[in-house]
Scaffold this motif. Structure first.
Motif, mmCIF file in Angstrom:
data_model
loop_
_atom_site.group_PDB
_atom_site.id
_atom_site.type_symbol
_atom_site.label_atom_id
_atom_site.label_comp_id
_atom_site.label_asym_id
_atom_site.label_seq_id
_atom_site.Cartn_x
_atom_site.Cartn_y
_atom_site.Cartn_z
ATOM 1 N N GLY A 65 0.793 -1.210 0.000
ATOM 2 C CA GLY A 65 0.000 0.000 0.000
ATOM 3 C C GLY A 65 0.831 1.268 0.000
ATOM 4 O O GLY A 65 2.058 1.246 0.164
ATOM 5 N N MET A 66 0.155 2.406 -0.182
ATOM 6 C CA MET A 66 0.805 3.701 -0.317
ATOM 7 C C MET A 66 0.025 4.756 0.451
ATOM 8 O O MET A 66 -1.160 4.598 0.725
ATOM 9 C CB MET A 66 0.890 4.088 -1.799
ATOM 10 N N LEU A 67 0.730 5.853 0.787
ATOM 11 C CA LEU A 67 0.152 6.961 1.532
ATOM 12 C C LEU A 67 0.456 8.270 0.824
ATOM 13 O O LEU A 67 1.539 8.428 0.244
ATOM 14 C CB LEU A 67 0.776 7.059 2.930
ATOM 15 N N VAL A 68 -0.464 9.230 0.894
ATOM 16 C CA VAL A 68 -0.188 10.598 0.466
ATOM 17 C C VAL A 68 -0.270 11.499 1.689
ATOM 18 O O VAL A 68 -1.305 11.569 2.350
ATOM 19 C CB VAL A 68 -1.172 11.072 -0.609
ATOM 20 N N ILE A 69 0.851 12.163 1.999
ATOM 21 C CA ILE A 69 0.931 13.082 3.128
ATOM 22 C C ILE A 69 1.577 14.369 2.633
ATOM 23 O O ILE A 69 2.714 14.337 2.128
ATOM 24 C CB ILE A 69 1.769 12.486 4.288
ATOM 25 N N ASP A 70 0.874 15.493 2.743
ATOM 26 C CA ASP A 70 1.391 16.785 2.288
ATOM 27 C C ASP A 70 1.917 16.698 0.857
ATOM 28 O O ASP A 70 3.014 17.172 0.538
ATOM 29 C CB ASP A 70 2.492 17.287 3.226
ATOM 30 N N ASN A 71 1.126 16.076 0.005
ATOM 31 C CA ASN A 71 1.431 15.937 -1.425
ATOM 32 C C ASN A 71 2.684 15.111 -1.711
ATOM 33 O O ASN A 71 3.244 15.185 -2.809
ATOM 34 C CB ASN A 71 1.551 17.300 -2.106
ATOM 35 N N CYS A 90 9.775 7.828 -1.920
ATOM 36 C CA CYS A 90 8.937 8.997 -1.736
ATOM 37 C C CYS A 90 8.907 9.782 -3.037
ATOM 38 O O CYS A 90 9.961 10.149 -3.567
ATOM 39 C CB CYS A 90 9.485 9.858 -0.599
ATOM 40 N N LEU A 91 7.707 10.013 -3.567
ATOM 41 C CA LEU A 91 7.517 10.750 -4.811
ATOM 42 C C LEU A 91 6.669 11.986 -4.557
ATOM 43 O O LEU A 91 5.843 11.996 -3.635
ATOM 44 C CB LEU A 91 6.815 9.889 -5.866
ATOM 45 N N ASP A 92 6.880 13.015 -5.359
ATOM 46 C CA ASP A 92 5.968 14.149 -5.364
ATOM 47 C C ASP A 92 4.680 13.688 -6.023
ATOM 48 O O ASP A 92 4.673 13.305 -7.201
ATOM 49 C CB ASP A 92 6.589 15.315 -6.135
ATOM 50 N N PHE A 93 3.570 13.723 -5.279
ATOM 51 C CA PHE A 93 2.349 13.138 -5.817
ATOM 52 C C PHE A 93 1.809 13.873 -7.041
ATOM 53 O O PHE A 93 1.404 13.225 -8.016
ATOM 54 C CB PHE A 93 1.269 13.050 -4.737
ATOM 55 N N PRO A 94 1.788 15.202 -7.071
ATOM 56 C CA PRO A 94 1.218 15.858 -8.260
ATOM 57 C C PRO A 94 2.003 15.601 -9.546
ATOM 58 O O PRO A 94 1.408 15.564 -10.633
ATOM 59 C CB PRO A 94 1.260 17.349 -7.888
ATOM 60 N N SER A 95 3.339 15.404 -9.455
ATOM 61 C CA SER A 95 4.156 15.295 -10.665
ATOM 62 C C SER A 95 4.742 13.919 -10.908
ATOM 63 O O SER A 95 5.155 13.605 -12.029
ATOM 64 C CB SER A 95 5.304 16.303 -10.600
ATOM 65 N N GLY A 96 4.835 13.079 -9.857
ATOM 66 C CA GLY A 96 5.478 11.785 -9.986
ATOM 67 C C GLY A 96 6.984 11.834 -9.870
ATOM 68 O O GLY A 96 7.657 10.797 -9.991
ATOM 69 N N GLU A 97 7.557 13.001 -9.592
ATOM 70 C CA GLU A 97 9.008 13.127 -9.465
ATOM 71 C C GLU A 97 9.512 12.349 -8.247
ATOM 72 O O GLU A 97 8.934 12.427 -7.159
ATOM 73 C CB GLU A 97 9.392 14.601 -9.320
ATOM 74 N N LEU A 98 10.598 11.596 -8.425
ATOM 75 C CA LEU A 98 11.198 10.874 -7.312
ATOM 76 C C LEU A 98 11.907 11.858 -6.394
ATOM 77 O O LEU A 98 12.790 12.610 -6.822
ATOM 78 C CB LEU A 98 12.197 9.831 -7.820
ATOM 79 N N LEU A 99 11.538 11.861 -5.117
ATOM 80 C CA LEU A 99 12.169 12.741 -4.138
ATOM 81 C C LEU A 99 13.308 12.041 -3.418
ATOM 82 O O LEU A 99 14.374 12.604 -3.230
ATOM 83 C CB LEU A 99 11.127 13.243 -3.137
ATOM 84 N N GLU A 123 9.191 9.597 10.384
ATOM 85 C CA GLU A 123 8.665 10.956 10.271
ATOM 86 C C GLU A 123 8.500 11.313 8.797
ATOM 87 O O GLU A 123 9.466 11.240 8.035
ATOM 88 C CB GLU A 123 9.615 11.944 10.936
ATOM 89 N N PRO A 124 7.316 11.695 8.359
ATOM 90 C CA PRO A 124 7.154 12.102 6.959
ATOM 91 C C PRO A 124 8.067 13.285 6.635
ATOM 92 O O PRO A 124 8.100 14.273 7.365
ATOM 93 C CB PRO A 124 5.676 12.506 6.872
ATOM 94 N N ASN A 125 8.794 13.154 5.534
ATOM 95 C CA ASN A 125 9.729 14.200 5.138
ATOM 96 C C ASN A 125 9.993 14.075 3.652
ATOM 97 O O ASN A 125 10.283 12.981 3.158
ATOM 98 C CB ASN A 125 11.032 14.077 5.930
ATOM 99 N N ARG A 126 9.904 15.181 2.928
ATOM 100 C CA ARG A 126 10.081 15.162 1.482
ATOM 101 C C ARG A 126 11.546 15.091 1.069
ATOM 102 O O ARG A 126 11.849 14.847 -0.100
ATOM 103 C CB ARG A 126 9.441 16.404 0.858
ATOM 104 N N ASP A 127 12.465 15.288 2.004
ATOM 105 C CA ASP A 127 13.885 15.369 1.648
ATOM 106 C C ASP A 127 14.676 14.103 1.955
ATOM 107 O O ASP A 127 15.655 13.802 1.264
ATOM 108 C CB ASP A 127 14.542 16.552 2.376
#
Length: 451
Positions: free
Chosen positions: A336-342, A358-367, A398-402
């Motif tokens: 499964g997958m989660l979306v948190i703060d896009n 972790c991907l940017d949800f709106p664009s699909g870019e790999l973070l 901890e959710p983190n985009r970086d």
């Protein structure tokens, strides 16, 4: 009704009441209250001590299965194989003591794998009833108080359903007066049943589409083979569970079938749109669809990946689904997958292993992606991601985009030799981890450590 004796060995290691400071309530169905693997819980530990949170109680001899529990009104509900029977059971939430067990019928003789662990359906609790799907395709409604079966239907005998290679593992969706299930038959890919009577309301056909066979796939006499393994006749069903969404004033059900991610009109079952790209050729599509900010997303493994489509009205009363992106960096197998703060979090990888991405949800870019967080199943509660790895290790993230930031991990005790496929559950300040016949209950409320 004759019920088998409920022979559970349960060990109450501690008997605290449910922590008042851990708010957020029950987990009454697959992936929680909103079927998005997210909890509204607060007052939970933000950091785990060495060795993990405190074990409140454990139950042994539940019987085989990957069914994660549903929690509602002070009870836990799940499914297992016990001997020659497939059963639905209920436990007391406070200490795991047994309440009742009801047989659905004979344990289904799985073709693949041969070990016949047991069902993977999480019961859906709705009012004073619960709804389940057995491995062989029995859809049943039971009374929550005592487990009496109120009605049952067969997806194979009554809808022409074809049992997938790993059996039916769907958790039914109850929405309004309807129970949504996926027989996968030629004339009934998806079906809606009356939740009170079990009578058929409508059925939906998802037509076959031209799609090249994957690497190692062969077709022989109407059956599929994958690198020498017999996968049986193709089914329109896979292993995903549907969700309900509202779009453009219309209620839809999204389901990731064996053929495609589809949207179905809730009122009449009309097929509104389909998106084939995320479905792998083996029809091993397991993860629940996501709908967020107008994008519908699905992903599968086996060299495939995940893609998002934007829904829009087609001007003629229908819906268009236009692909926004497709990425091989989210080959989500079953966790499964989660979306948190896009940001989209999920394991990328199939049977050969994998790791959290972790991907940017709106664009699909790999973070980012990090092998220090292994392939597994996810949930989100109180600013933290819980990862239960396929090998049994449990992580707090901890959710983190970086980057990957962990706040504790522990090895599940008493591991079986089976893959840890049952998803974790958090309800009322407690974390539940199932490993076949073993169910572990951890106190993850901040009050448990004086926090």
């Amino acid at each position: 009704m004759t019920r088998p004796a409920l022979c559970l060995a349960f060990c109450m290691l501690a008997t605290p009441s449910l922590a008042d400071s851990a708010a957020g309530g029950d987990w009454p169905q697959w992936q929680g209250p909103n079927r998005d693997a997210a909890s509204a819980a607060t007052g939970l530990l933000q950091e785990w001590p060495e060795g993990g949170p405190k074990l409140a109680w454990q139950v042994e001899e539940l019987g085989g299965g990957d069914s994660a529990p549903a929690i509602a009104d002070g009870r836990l509900y799940g499914m297992s194989n016990r001997g020659d029977e497939e059963v639905v059971w209920a436990l007391n939430e406070s200490d795991g003591s047994p309440l009742w067990a009801s047989p659905l019928g004979p344990a289904f003789d799985q073709r693949f794998p041969q070990s016949k662990e047991g069902p993977g359906c999480t019961p859906t609790v709705n009012g004073d009833r619960l709804y389940v799907i057995g491995m062989g395709g029995t859809v049943a409604c039971l009374r929550a108080a005592d487990g009496e079966v109120l009605w049952r239907r067969s997806m194979t005998e009554e809808f022409g359903g074809v049992v997938p290679a790993w059996s039916y593992r769907e958790s039914p969706l109850v929405d309004g007066g309807r129970v949504i299930c996926t027989p996968g038959g030629k004339d009934a890919t998806i079906a809606a049943l009356d939740k009170l009577t079990g009578e058929t309301i409508w059925t939906t056909v998802v037509p076959e589409a031209e799609k090249p066979a994957g690497d190692g796939d062969e077709q022989e006499g109407g059956r599929r083979r994958r690198r020498g393994f017999d996968l049986g006749p193709p089914s329109g069903a896979a292993y995903s569970s549907p969700i309900a969404i509202d779009f453009d004033g219309r209620r839809q059900y999204l389901q990731f079938t064996g053929l495609a991610l589809v949207g179905v009109d809730a009122e009449d079952g009309r097929l509104l749109w389909r998106y084939d790209h995320p479905a792998n050729a083996m029809r091993i599509n397991c993860s629940t669809p996501i709908f967020h900010d107008g994008l519908a997303f699905a992903a599968s493994a086996y060299g495939t990946g995940g893609g998002a489509v934007r829904l829009s009205p087609d001007g003629q009363g229908g819906v268009e689904a236009e692909e926004v992106y497709f990425s091989s960096n989210m080959q989500n197998h079953h966790g499964g997958m989660l979306v948190i703060d896009n940001a989209l979090y999920g394991a990328n990888g199939g049977n050969g292993g994998g790791f959290l991405a972790c991907l940017d949800f709106p664009s699909g870019e790999l973070l980012w992606r990090d092998r220090d967080a292994p392939k597994g199943a996810l949930l989100y509660a109180d600013r933290r991601i819980y990862l239960r790895s396929e090998d049994g290790e449990v992580l707090l993230i901890e959710p983190n985009r970086d980057e990957l930031i962990t706040h504790g991990r522990f090895e599940q005790p008493q591991r079986t030799d089976k893959p840890a496929w049952a998803h974790p559950v958090v309800a009322n300040g407690r974390l539940y981890i199932r490993d076949q016949g073993l169910l572990l209950c951890y106190d993850v409320s901040a009050a448990a450590s004086g926090g």
